[in-house]
Design a protein around this motif. Structure first.
Motif, short mmCIF file in Angstrom:
data_model
loop_
_atom_site.label_atom_id
_atom_site.label_comp_id
_atom_site.label_asym_id
_atom_site.label_seq_id
_atom_site.Cartn_x
_atom_site.Cartn_y
_atom_site.Cartn_z
N LYS A 111 -30.78 61.11 58.64
CA LYS A 111 -31.48 61.86 57.61
C LYS A 111 -31.53 60.99 56.36
O LYS A 111 -30.49 60.46 55.92
N TYR A 112 -32.71 60.82 55.78
CA TYR A 112 -32.82 59.95 54.61
C TYR A 112 -34.07 60.32 53.80
O TYR A 112 -35.07 60.79 54.33
N TRP A 113 -33.96 60.09 52.49
CA TRP A 113 -35.09 60.22 51.59
C TRP A 113 -35.81 58.88 51.51
O TRP A 113 -35.18 57.82 51.57
N ARG A 114 -37.14 58.94 51.38
CA ARG A 114 -37.92 57.72 51.13
C ARG A 114 -38.98 58.05 50.09
O ARG A 114 -39.67 59.06 50.21
N ASP A 115 -39.08 57.19 49.07
CA ASP A 115 -40.02 57.50 48.00
C ASP A 115 -41.40 56.94 48.28
O ASP A 115 -41.66 56.33 49.33
N LEU A 117 -42.94 54.47 47.03
CA LEU A 117 -43.00 53.01 47.11
C LEU A 117 -42.39 52.48 48.40
O LEU A 117 -42.64 51.34 48.78
N GLY A 118 -41.53 53.31 49.05
CA GLY A 118 -40.90 52.90 50.30
C GLY A 118 -39.41 52.71 50.22
O GLY A 118 -38.77 52.29 51.19
N VAL A 119 -38.79 53.02 49.06
CA VAL A 119 -37.36 52.80 48.86
C VAL A 119 -36.56 53.96 49.48
O VAL A 119 -36.89 55.13 49.29
N PHE A 120 -35.49 53.61 50.21
CA PHE A 120 -34.64 54.58 50.89
C PHE A 120 -33.51 55.09 49.99
O PHE A 120 -33.02 54.38 49.12
N GLU A 121 -33.07 56.32 50.28
CA GLU A 121 -31.76 56.82 49.88
C GLU A 121 -31.14 57.42 51.13
O GLU A 121 -31.62 58.42 51.65
N ILE A 122 -30.06 56.77 51.62
CA ILE A 122 -29.49 57.16 52.91
C ILE A 122 -27.98 57.10 52.86
O ILE A 122 -27.40 56.20 52.23
N GLY A 123 -27.31 58.06 53.50
CA GLY A 123 -25.86 58.12 53.50
C GLY A 123 -25.23 57.02 54.34
O GLY A 123 -25.85 56.52 55.30
N PHE A 162 -17.59 44.55 67.58
CA PHE A 162 -16.69 44.06 66.55
C PHE A 162 -15.92 45.21 65.92
O PHE A 162 -16.13 46.38 66.25
N ALA A 163 -15.04 44.85 64.98
CA ALA A 163 -14.18 45.85 64.34
C ALA A 163 -14.88 46.45 63.12
O ALA A 163 -14.32 46.51 62.03
N ASN A 164 -16.12 46.89 63.30
CA ASN A 164 -16.88 47.51 62.21
C ASN A 164 -16.94 49.01 62.43
O ASN A 164 -17.35 49.48 63.49
N GLU A 165 -16.54 49.77 61.44
CA GLU A 165 -16.55 51.22 61.56
C GLU A 165 -17.87 51.83 61.11
O GLU A 165 -18.37 52.78 61.70
N GLY A 166 -18.45 51.30 60.05
CA GLY A 166 -19.73 51.79 59.55
C GLY A 166 -20.84 50.78 59.78
O GLY A 166 -20.62 49.75 60.44
N PRO A 167 -22.04 51.05 59.30
CA PRO A 167 -23.14 50.09 59.45
C PRO A 167 -22.80 48.74 58.81
O PRO A 167 -22.24 48.69 57.71
#
Length: 420
Positions: A111-115, A117-123, A162-167
């Motif tokens: 789920k994400y906002w996009r304006d 111009l194309g800019v994201f706001e994402i958790g 790998f040892a990555n928990e988030g993106p």
């Protein structure tokens, strides 16, 4: 969008608008913007052909199909659209030869906002989409030959490797060029002619990851340096306010803490289309009536969040095989007449009665779903990139396996006209 005028200046601003519009038309300048409409549904289908090397040696090549289905569920006062999307990676079926159908993989919800111009706001909890803030358009109008730059990022899911928990986020600065206007056929309608704004996008990657504190006390590896490039050509539909399709050449090289190097090189093609959701009460009633008119026995229809599902119970194959009997092919021919009225992608799910081992039931369910999908491709209902398969073995019974009648119901194939 904030109001920057009062009523006293309205007439003067209208005059300026028409003067400005006239100048844009004469100079060929365009204001490029994303446009959102509450309730709009769109689908993105991307085909990636990739070669993977590990430590300089060829490891494997792959055709990967990524499918996104999304809906605009809100628009805020600034014109941003809230996208609620499902991302799925589809793979060549493991139980079949190289020309097998595509099997449904793991789903990611996002789920994400996009304006505009194309800019994201994402958790930070969302792993998809991988590429964010691309394209991003300038505030001002642009003309053919003009360039601009904007920041973006790649966000990779490296939890399995790998040892990555988030993106795992890799920033970039993209350079855009408005190349030309070009007439072409819309991906959405396949026959409507459109004038597209063709935009070239290039960026390079060089990112050195901060070393996690726990890296000195664990054996898990992790990427230290990420390098590469992406060259895209975007066919933009400014009337619609959306990408129509794009192509990409890319290379990503990851060097890890323990000295391994992973090299991904490939090409991709992506198309974006609108679609109508099928799982409505009205469509359910229509399909049920057609099933009755066509005298289809042991066929039920239901609706869910995933779409409209036609369940073919007691489907018949040759003994201990996935080869459809001729009688079942005729049944699928009739079902195809119903489905051809709904252009959405199809998911074919195979189910078995409880007989034999769990592993043998799983394989048989996959093979039978694949057999139905291949037959639908053969008769021209869909091509291989718009029909997918999934096997559930005997894990989701409709009835008890203690009776022949119950086992017949469980021995089924479900055809879902996908809404997500």
């Amino acid at each position: 969008m904030k109001k920057i005028f009062n009523l006293r200046n309205l007439c003067n601003l209208w005059l300026l608008f028409f003067i400005s519009f006239s100048c844009y038309a004469q100079s060929g300048e365009k204001v490029l913007r994303f446009k959102y409409k509450n309730g709009d549904n769109y689908r993105m289908l991307s085909t990636v052909n990739e070669v993977v090397k590990v430590n300089g040696r060829f490891n494997h090549s792959a055709e990967i199909v990524n499918r996104v289905s999304a809906r605009i569920t809100n628009i805020d006062k600034d014109g941003r659209g809230l996208n609620e999307a499902t991302f799925v990676t589809l793979e060549q079926s493991k139980t079949r030869e190289s020309n097998g159908t595509l099997s449904y993989g793991e789903e990611y919800e996002s789920k994400y906002w996009r304006d505009e111009l194309g800019v994201f706001e994402i958790g930070s909890q969302y792993f998809m989409p991988v590429i964010r803030d691309l394209p991003v358009f300038p505030q001002k109008a642009v003309k053919i030959g003009e360039t601009w730059t904007a920041n973006g990022q790649e966000a990779h899911d490296l939890r399995r490797s790998f040892a990555n928990e988030g993106p795992f986020r890799v920033p970039f600065t993209a350079t855009y060029t408005y190349l030309r206007d070009e007439e072409g056929i819309s991906s959405d309608s396949k026959h409507e002619k459109k004038t597209f704004q063709v935009i070239g996008v290039k960026y390079s990657l060089f990112f050195e990851s901060p070393i996690p504190e726990k890296a000195y006390s664990i054996t898990d590896d992790f990427p230290v340096t990420t390098m590469g490039f992406s060259n895209r050509t975007i066919w933009w539909d400014n009337e619609k306010g959306q990408i129509d399709h794009y192509t990409e050449d890319f290379r990503i090289v990851m060097e890890t803490y323990y000295g391994d190097q992973y090299d991904f090189t490939g090409k991709s093609h992506t198309e974006i289309t609108d679609f109508e959701r099928t799982a409505t009460d009205a469509n359910l009633a229509v399909v049920l009536e057609k099933v009755k008119d066509l005298d289809l026995k042991n066929v039920n229809v239901t609706k869910s969040e995933k779409g409209l599902t036609i369940s073919v119970e007691n489907i018949q194959f040759k003994p201990n095989s996935a080869e459809l009997l001729d009688s079942e092919k005729r049944k699928i021919d009739k079902i195809a007449k119903i489905i051809e009225n709904y252009p959405n992608d199809l998911l074919i799910s195979g189910h078995t009665a409880l007989s034999g081992t769990a592993e043998s039931c799983q394989v048989l369910s996959e093979e039978r779903a694949d057999s139905v999908a291949k037959y639908m491709i053969k008769i021209g209902l869909r091509d291989k990139y718009h029909i997918f398969t999934q096997g559930f073995g005997a894990r989701i019974p409709l009835a008890s396996n203690a009776t022949e009648e119950g086992m017949a119901r469980n021995r089924r194939v479900e055809i879902t006209i996908l809404d997500k």
